[in-house]
Motif scaffolding. Structure first.
Motif, mmCIF file in Angstrom:
data_model
loop_
_atom_site.group_PDB
_atom_site.id
_atom_site.type_symbol
_atom_site.label_atom_id
_atom_site.label_comp_id
_atom_site.label_asym_id
_atom_site.label_seq_id
_atom_site.Cartn_x
_atom_site.Cartn_y
_atom_site.Cartn_z
ATOM 1 N N GLN A 191 7.633 -4.737 -11.015
ATOM 2 C CA GLN A 191 6.404 -4.494 -11.769
ATOM 3 C C GLN A 191 5.854 -3.103 -11.499
ATOM 4 O OE1 GLN A 191 3.027 -7.155 -10.640
ATOM 5 N NE2 GLN A 191 2.204 -5.206 -9.912
ATOM 6 N N ASN A 192 5.834 -2.702 -10.241
ATOM 7 C CA ASN A 192 5.230 -1.424 -9.886
ATOM 8 C C ASN A 192 6.118 -0.230 -10.208
ATOM 9 O OD1 ASN A 192 2.656 -2.323 -8.942
ATOM 10 N ND2 ASN A 192 3.674 -3.171 -7.161
ATOM 11 N N ILE A 193 7.427 -0.424 -10.238
ATOM 12 C CA ILE A 193 8.313 0.634 -10.730
ATOM 13 C C ILE A 193 7.980 0.941 -12.185
ATOM 14 C CG2 ILE A 193 10.693 1.182 -11.379
ATOM 15 C CD1 ILE A 193 11.587 -0.317 -8.852
ATOM 16 N N ALA A 194 7.833 -0.127 -12.987
ATOM 17 C CA ALA A 194 7.487 0.054 -14.399
ATOM 18 C C ALA A 194 6.111 0.692 -14.552
ATOM 19 C CB ALA A 194 7.527 -1.291 -15.124
ATOM 20 N N SER A 195 5.155 0.253 -13.730
ATOM 21 C CA SER A 195 3.783 0.747 -13.853
ATOM 22 C C SER A 195 3.659 2.210 -13.454
ATOM 23 C CB SER A 195 2.850 -0.098 -12.985
ATOM 24 O OG SER A 195 2.916 -1.454 -13.351
ATOM 25 N N VAL A 196 4.266 2.584 -12.315
ATOM 26 C CA VAL A 196 4.208 3.976 -11.866
ATOM 27 C C VAL A 196 4.835 4.887 -12.913
ATOM 28 C CG1 VAL A 196 5.112 5.609 -10.166
ATOM 29 C CG2 VAL A 196 4.147 3.438 -9.408
ATOM 30 N N MET B 197 -3.709 3.596 -11.085
ATOM 31 C CA MET B 197 -2.600 4.545 -10.926
ATOM 32 C C MET B 197 -2.146 4.600 -9.471
ATOM 33 S SD MET B 197 -2.891 8.656 -11.359
ATOM 34 C CE MET B 197 -3.798 8.830 -9.799
ATOM 35 N N HIS B 198 -3.108 4.730 -8.544
ATOM 36 C CA HIS B 198 -2.766 4.768 -7.124
ATOM 37 C C HIS B 198 -2.333 3.393 -6.615
ATOM 38 C CE1 HIS B 198 -3.955 8.883 -6.258
ATOM 39 N NE2 HIS B 198 -5.135 8.689 -6.838
ATOM 40 N N LYS B 199 -3.018 2.362 -7.073
ATOM 41 C CA LYS B 199 -2.769 1.004 -6.583
ATOM 42 C C LYS B 199 -1.315 0.585 -6.764
ATOM 43 C CE LYS B 199 -4.481 -2.394 -9.082
ATOM 44 N NZ LYS B 199 -3.352 -3.218 -9.570
ATOM 45 N N VAL B 200 -0.754 0.855 -7.941
ATOM 46 C CA VAL B 200 0.612 0.394 -8.204
ATOM 47 C C VAL B 200 1.636 1.170 -7.372
ATOM 48 C CG1 VAL B 200 0.069 -0.501 -10.497
ATOM 49 C CG2 VAL B 200 0.794 1.888 -10.268
ATOM 50 N N PHE B 201 1.393 2.454 -7.131
ATOM 51 C CA PHE B 201 2.307 3.236 -6.292
ATOM 52 C C PHE B 201 2.257 2.729 -4.852
ATOM 53 C CE2 PHE B 201 3.637 6.580 -3.479
ATOM 54 C CZ PHE B 201 4.652 7.245 -4.140
ATOM 55 N N ILE B 202 1.046 2.523 -4.343
ATOM 56 C CA ILE B 202 0.880 2.044 -2.968
ATOM 57 C C ILE B 202 1.540 0.678 -2.790
ATOM 58 C CG2 ILE B 202 -0.830 1.319 -1.250
ATOM 59 C CD1 ILE B 202 -2.747 3.391 -2.667
ATOM 60 N N ALA B 203 1.312 -0.221 -3.748
ATOM 61 C CA ALA B 203 1.886 -1.561 -3.660
ATOM 62 C C ALA B 203 3.406 -1.519 -3.736
ATOM 63 C CB ALA B 203 1.322 -2.447 -4.767
ATOM 64 N N LEU B 204 3.947 -0.601 -4.531
ATOM 65 C CA LEU B 204 5.401 -0.453 -4.614
ATOM 66 C C LEU B 204 5.984 -0.132 -3.242
ATOM 67 C CD1 LEU B 204 8.157 -0.027 -5.981
ATOM 68 C CD2 LEU B 204 7.397 2.285 -6.591
ATOM 69 N N VAL B 205 5.372 0.817 -2.555
ATOM 70 C CA VAL B 205 5.910 1.268 -1.266
ATOM 71 C C VAL B 205 5.773 0.186 -0.195
ATOM 72 C CG1 VAL B 205 5.695 2.973 0.580
ATOM 73 C CG2 VAL B 205 5.500 3.690 -1.812
ATOM 74 N N PHE B 206 4.563 -0.380 -0.050
ATOM 75 C CA PHE B 206 4.422 -1.353 1.038
ATOM 76 C C PHE B 206 5.134 -2.665 0.732
ATOM 77 C CE2 PHE B 206 0.129 -2.600 -0.841
ATOM 78 C CZ PHE B 206 0.414 -3.951 -1.047
ATOM 79 N N SER B 207 5.391 -2.964 -0.546
ATOM 80 C CA SER B 207 6.144 -4.168 -0.888
ATOM 81 C C SER B 207 7.609 -4.040 -0.474
ATOM 82 C CB SER B 207 6.049 -4.459 -2.392
ATOM 83 O OG SER B 207 4.735 -4.815 -2.756
ATOM 84 N N LEU B 208 8.148 -2.838 -0.520
ATOM 85 C CA LEU B 208 9.510 -2.620 -0.028
ATOM 86 C C LEU B 208 9.587 -2.913 1.471
ATOM 87 C CD1 LEU B 208 10.318 0.694 -1.947
ATOM 88 C CD2 LEU B 208 11.486 -1.496 -2.265
ATOM 89 N N VAL B 209 8.560 -2.485 2.199
ATOM 90 C CA VAL B 209 8.512 -2.737 3.643
ATOM 91 C C VAL B 209 8.419 -4.235 3.920
ATOM 92 C CG1 VAL B 209 7.167 -2.376 5.752
ATOM 93 C CG2 VAL B 209 7.479 -0.492 4.137
#
Length: 249
Positions: free
Chosen positions: A57-62, A177-189
């Motif tokens: 979801q966040n890949i698409a959103s970013v 805009m920031h929320k989806v990028f941040i969630a993408l990164v910490f979701s990988l972790v």
């Protein structure tokens, strides 16, 4: 776990709805996680599997925000780094998640956020040019937001938006805009932590991810096109629905 076509189709549809809600506000995982539990997945497995959809979801959103001219990767990345620290520790707690008290605590947090957002307590005009304030406090708070995201994921967007909007003074489109990028990164972790500790249901996860990808694209497009008015409506509805579900169901 037997893989049946109706289960895959249901998760795909849930992924579209969850992705759209997640991008505009947060709390979309309250649809996808219970559905997987209903299908027979243990709580920690459903919790971990859900992260696959969140990442898609966040890949698409970013990507969508970037193509529409909304990006600030320097700030997004520094906030994501802080959130990832919290997510690592939160996920290590989340793999052992059990009981209902975390739900009741979350419900009270959601209601508190709703009151603050609707009453305008502490509100200062948002910077429409995307310039953030209170950077140190914002980064510290994102460690806590990341912990919750790693722990349970459900409702983390409803925690991120007030930090970005109320504390850091960003308009709601840039908040997303920031929320989806941040969630993408910490979701990988957090996915890495869950995968190391529980058996992820990858087939269900990929079905969910396909839906989340579409939902994330739709959510980002709606955020840019409709702006703050739509985001506020979805945000308030998500807060109320989530609090009611956690307290009474």
């Amino acid at each position: 776990m037997e893989i049946e076509l109706w289960k895959v189709a249901l998760l795909f549809a849930a992924g579209i709805a969850s992705g759209w809600i997640n991008v505009l506000a947060g709390g979309g995982s309250i649809l996808s996680v219970p559905i997987m539990v209903f299908m027979g997945l243990p709580g920690p497995v459903a919790n971990g599997t859900n992260r696959i959809g969140i990442i898609a979801q966040n890949i698409a959103s970013v990507t969508t925000f970037f193509r529409k001219g909304f990006s600030d990767f320097k700030l997004s990345a520094s906030l994501a780094a802080c959130a990832s620290v919290g997510a690592f520790f939160g996920a290590n707690v989340g793999v052992k998640l059990d009981g209902v008290w975390f739900e009741r605590t979350l419900a009270l947090i959601m209601l508190g956020i709703l009151i603050i957002m609707m009453t305008g307590a502490g509100q200062k005009p948002a910077d429409q040019n995307g310039k953030a304030r209170n950077l140190v406090l914002g980064h510290v708070l994102f460690i806590g937001a990341g912990f919750w995201g790693g722990f349970i994921q459900i409702g983390v967007g409803l925690i991120q938006i007030p930090i970005l909007n109320r504390v850091m003074g960003l308009d709601l489109v840039r908040c997303n805009m920031h929320k989806v990028f941040i969630a993408l990164v910490f979701s990988l972790v957090s996915l890495a932590v869950f995968a190391a500790n529980v058996e992820i249901a990858w087939t269900f996860g990929f079905a969910l991810a396909a839906g989340h990808f579409i939902g994330g694209w739709l959510g980002a497009s709606s955020a840019v096109a409709k702006g703050e008015a739509l985001i506020k409506k979805v945000f308030y509805l998500a807060l109320v629905a989530m609090a009611v579900k956690l307290l009474f169901f």
